[in-house]
Design an enzyme around this catalytic site. Structure first.
Site, mmCIF file in Angstrom:
data_model
loop_
_atom_site.group_PDB
_atom_site.id
_atom_site.type_symbol
_atom_site.label_atom_id
_atom_site.label_comp_id
_atom_site.label_asym_id
_atom_site.label_seq_id
_atom_site.Cartn_x
_atom_site.Cartn_y
_atom_site.Cartn_z
ATOM 1 N N GLU A 85 0.818 -1.132 0.045
ATOM 2 C CA GLU A 85 -0.011 -0.028 -0.176
ATOM 3 C C GLU A 85 0.848 1.455 -0.124
ATOM 4 O O GLU A 85 0.479 2.217 0.427
ATOM 5 C CB GLU A 85 -1.208 -0.029 1.310
ATOM 6 C CG GLU A 85 -0.369 -0.235 2.701
ATOM 7 C CD GLU A 85 -1.339 -0.365 3.747
ATOM 8 O OE1 GLU A 85 -1.889 0.741 3.722
ATOM 9 O OE2 GLU A 85 -1.582 -1.309 4.302
ATOM 10 N N CYS A 117 -3.300 -3.815 4.663
ATOM 11 C CA CYS A 117 -2.510 -4.903 5.215
ATOM 12 C C CYS A 117 -2.998 -6.218 4.527
ATOM 13 O O CYS A 117 -2.318 -7.121 4.665
ATOM 14 C CB CYS A 117 -2.584 -4.940 6.731
ATOM 15 S SG CYS A 117 -1.758 -3.351 7.289
ATOM 16 N N HIS A 239 -2.334 -10.226 12.458
ATOM 17 C CA HIS A 239 -1.768 -9.277 11.875
ATOM 18 C C HIS A 239 -1.253 -8.069 13.112
ATOM 19 O O HIS A 239 -2.196 -7.861 14.092
ATOM 20 C CB HIS A 239 -2.695 -8.356 10.754
ATOM 21 C CG HIS A 239 -2.433 -6.823 10.509
ATOM 22 N ND1 HIS A 239 -1.191 -6.747 10.044
ATOM 23 C CD2 HIS A 239 -2.909 -5.767 10.679
ATOM 24 C CE1 HIS A 239 -0.889 -5.449 10.078
ATOM 25 N NE2 HIS A 239 -2.204 -4.804 10.413
HETATM 26 P P1 HMG Z 1 -3.814 6.408 21.555
HETATM 27 O O1 HMG Z 1 -4.373 7.832 21.330
HETATM 28 O O2 HMG Z 1 -2.364 6.560 21.792
HETATM 29 O O3 HMG Z 1 -4.605 5.504 22.659
HETATM 30 O O4 HMG Z 1 -3.874 5.649 20.059
HETATM 31 P P2 HMG Z 1 -4.810 5.471 23.690
HETATM 32 O O5 HMG Z 1 -4.389 6.917 24.676
HETATM 33 O O6 HMG Z 1 -5.776 4.911 24.466
HETATM 34 O O7 HMG Z 1 -3.560 4.725 24.550
HETATM 35 C C1 HMG Z 1 -3.188 3.152 23.994
HETATM 36 C C2 HMG Z 1 -3.111 2.330 25.004
HETATM 37 O O8 HMG Z 1 -1.843 2.600 25.919
HETATM 38 C C3 HMG Z 1 -4.178 2.290 25.882
HETATM 39 O O9 HMG Z 1 -4.395 0.979 26.113
HETATM 40 C C4 HMG Z 1 -3.728 2.880 27.224
HETATM 41 O O10 HMG Z 1 -4.585 2.600 28.368
HETATM 42 C C5 HMG Z 1 -2.449 2.559 27.295
HETATM 43 P P3 HMG Z 1 -5.594 0.009 25.690
HETATM 44 O O11 HMG Z 1 -6.695 0.528 26.079
HETATM 45 O O12 HMG Z 1 -5.480 -0.080 24.422
HETATM 46 O O13 HMG Z 1 -5.446 -1.332 26.096
HETATM 47 N N1 HMG Z 1 -1.598 3.436 28.158
HETATM 48 C C6 HMG Z 1 -0.566 2.933 28.957
HETATM 49 N N2 HMG Z 1 -0.230 1.902 29.288
HETATM 50 C C7 HMG Z 1 0.713 1.832 30.279
HETATM 51 N N3 HMG Z 1 1.483 2.974 30.850
HETATM 52 C C8 HMG Z 1 0.934 3.983 30.672
HETATM 53 C C9 HMG Z 1 -0.099 4.208 29.398
HETATM 54 N N4 HMG Z 1 -0.878 5.429 28.974
HETATM 55 C C10 HMG Z 1 -1.723 4.946 28.310
HETATM 56 N N5 HMG Z 1 1.352 5.164 31.247
HETATM 57 C C11 HMG Z 1 -3.663 3.987 18.439
HETATM 58 C C12 HMG Z 1 -3.380 4.542 19.839
HETATM 59 C C13 HMG Z 1 -3.263 2.572 18.233
HETATM 60 C C14 HMG Z 1 -5.232 4.158 18.263
HETATM 61 C C15 HMG Z 1 -2.872 4.854 17.499
HETATM 62 O O14 HMG Z 1 -1.396 4.880 17.704
HETATM 63 C C16 HMG Z 1 -3.325 4.644 16.072
HETATM 64 O O15 HMG Z 1 -4.260 5.475 15.626
HETATM 65 N N6 HMG Z 1 -2.699 3.921 15.328
HETATM 66 C C17 HMG Z 1 -2.682 3.677 13.740
HETATM 67 C C18 HMG Z 1 -3.816 2.888 13.550
HETATM 68 C C19 HMG Z 1 -3.740 1.479 13.782
HETATM 69 O O16 HMG Z 1 -2.799 1.007 14.167
HETATM 70 N N7 HMG Z 1 -4.967 0.591 14.061
HETATM 71 C C20 HMG Z 1 -4.754 -0.666 14.518
HETATM 72 C C21 HMG Z 1 -6.146 -1.550 13.964
HETATM 73 S S1 HMG Z 1 -6.130 -1.314 12.054
HETATM 74 C C22 HMG Z 1 -5.162 -2.253 11.510
HETATM 75 O O17 HMG Z 1 -4.400 -3.251 12.160
HETATM 76 C C23 HMG Z 1 -4.844 -1.983 10.010
HETATM 77 C C24 HMG Z 1 -3.494 -1.129 9.716
HETATM 78 O O18 HMG Z 1 -2.378 -2.137 9.793
HETATM 79 C C25 HMG Z 1 -3.414 -0.662 8.292
HETATM 80 C C26 HMG Z 1 -3.716 -1.457 7.167
HETATM 81 O O19 HMG Z 1 -4.639 -2.463 7.143
HETATM 82 O O20 HMG Z 1 -3.108 -1.108 6.103
HETATM 83 C C27 HMG Z 1 -3.320 -0.188 10.744
#
Ligand code: HMG
Length: 392
Positions: A85, A117, A239
């Site tokens: 992609e 992906c 994945h």
């Molecule tokens: P974010 O805003 O950092 O999320 O976005 P958050 O604030 O909820 O924090 C993430 C986690 O860290 C949470 O845990 C928090 O509790 C934890 P969860 O509720 O998820 O279990 N946390 C802590 N833990 C320990 N110590 C601390 C602490 N503070 C917070 N101090 C997000 C995270 C993954 C959404 C963001 O990085 C993002 O948008 N990433 C890109 C999209 C993505 O990867 N999506 C995955 C599913 S889609 C997919 O897999 C397809 C893809 O590969 C693309 C394709 O297909 O081509 C992406």
């Protein structure tokens, strides 16, 4: 009356490549004012690969496949698929650049596949069908990507880069693919990259929900069709956009499989995420990098062991499929090479990472000569001139 056994088809060889620079996510956390545990534990990542401009998806893909194929293998390939992609052209398939760079013959179909992906799995399944109908030929599938979000975005910590090359053939040396699988497609706006954008856009939390819902639905459907057979599952791969995502997928099985099976899947999951934790998301190749990681790190797997694989591509398409390890599969892996590739990487400062992130290829047709970013890499993009790309 005698019945012929269907021919086993699957992964005959596998190899991978990731660029020689990385950003330590503790440095990223510090620079962005985030608790490092959020990235280490909350996201589950330690480092992310950072490619220079000369290591585009063609170069990375060719570097992954280089060394995996001898001359006989090269002549037998009847289908070359590059799944990506992060493509370099809207018309010409990147497979044609790869074919040229690897010195493959012309007696083949060479195409590019896209569905986020999931593209890597689309490639693997098409390749397997091709081999079933052309048992004298093999298919080379290269899943190669650069995950780019944007500085200071939520997705920044989930970037990465790398390529996995797989030779799909009859009577495979590593893993036979079971012909039955379950899959589902539905239009979803969880993650996308418009043609004019160099960074992906994501509704992060929503994308996690879609991933988990699709996995759950496919698991249920596979169970209904008698495909899960949890007792026989030795490992379950996901994945891995970041390791916590796969962990969430795995946890959703805790109530659905017997306790002893779940403990086994948990133990092997840890082995499957080791490379991904240090490389980051490499989109199409991510699931297969997990397979390499598992096979390279787990010393308890045996021929005949059955592995489940969940492939997810935003947008969205998912597939749950299964494979069986083959006699002597360990001989076809190269853990020392993987370890060396990761060990010899250079740690970037934040300033170096941001400077590399901002570098661009020219778009005005002028000549641009590119430095060799990775001295370990045999192939690279050397030059752009009059809108044409030149590789070595
Ligand atoms: P974010 O805003 O950092 O999320 O976005 P958050 O604030 O909820 O924090 C993430 C986690 O860290 C949470 O845990 C928090 O509790 C934890 P969860 O509720 O998820 O279990 N946390 C802590 N833990 C320990 N110590 C601390 C602490 N503070 C917070 N101090 C997000 C995270 C993954 C959404 C963001 O990085 C993002 O948008 N990433 C890109 C999209 C993505 O990867 N999506 C995955 C599913 S889609 C997919 O897999 C397809 C893809 O590969 C693309 C394709 O297909 O081509 C992406």
């Amino acid at each position: 009356m005698t019945f012929e056994q269907p021919m086993a088809v699957g992964i005959d060889r596998m190899a991978w490549y990731t660029p020689n620079r990385f950003l330590d996510l503790d440095d990223l956390a510090q620079a962005r004012g985030v608790d490092p545990d959020k990235f280490r534990i909350g996201i589950g990542q330690r480092r992310m690969a950072v490619p220079t401009l000369d290591q585009d998806i063609v170069a990375m893909g060719a570097n992954a496949a280089e060394g995996m194929l001898n001359d006989i293998d090269k002549r037998r390939i009847g289908l070359l698929i590059v799944a990506t992609e992060s493509s370099v052209d809207q018309s010409k398939a990147s497979a044609l650049f790869v074919q040229d760079v690897l010195g493959l013959g012309g007696d083949m179909r060479a195409i590019e596949i896209k569905e986020a992906c999931y593209g890597g799995t689309a490639g693997v399944q098409l390749a397997a069908d091709f081999v079933r109908s052309h048992p004298q030929r093999t298919a080379l599938v290269i899943a190669t990507d650069i995950a780019r979000y944007g500085l200071r975005t939520g997705g920044e910590v989930t970037q990465g880069a790398g390529a996995v090359a797989m030779l799909i053939g009859p009577n495979p040396s590593i893993m036979a693919l079971e012909p039955e699988s379950v899959y589902h497609s539905t239009s979803t706006d969880d993650f996308w990259r418009p043609n004019y954008a160099t960074e992906a856009l994501a509704k992060g939390k929503y994308s996690e929900q879609v991933y988990l819902r699709l996995f759950s639905d496919l698991w249920q459907e596979a169970g209904r069709q008698g495909l899960t057979r949890a007792e026989s599952l030795q490992a379950m791969l996901f994945h891995i956009p970041f390791t916590k995502m796969g962990r969430k997928g795995l946890r959703s099985l805790s109530e659905r499989v017997p306790d002893d099976v779940f403990r086994r899947l948990e133990r092997r999951f840890e082995e499957s995420i080791k490379h991904c934790r240090d490389v980051g998301n490499c989109y199409t190749g991510s699931l297969y990098l997990g397979l390499i990681s598992l096979l390279e790190h787990d010393t308890t797997l045996r021929a005949g062991d059955r592995i489940g694989l969940f492939s997810y591509g935003s947008g969205s398409v998912g597939e749950l499929f299964f494979g069986v390890l083959q006699d002597g599969f360990q001989r076809y892996l190269d853990p020392a090479n993987s370890a060396a590739m990761l060990r010899t990487r250079q740690r970037l400062t934040m300033a170096e990472y941001e400077a590399i992130f901002e570098q661009r290829l020219v778009t005005d047709g002028s000549e641009q000569l590119l430095d060799a970013g990775d001295p370990r890499a045999k192939h690279r993009l050397v030059r752009l001139d009059a809108h044409e790309r030149y590789y070595a």
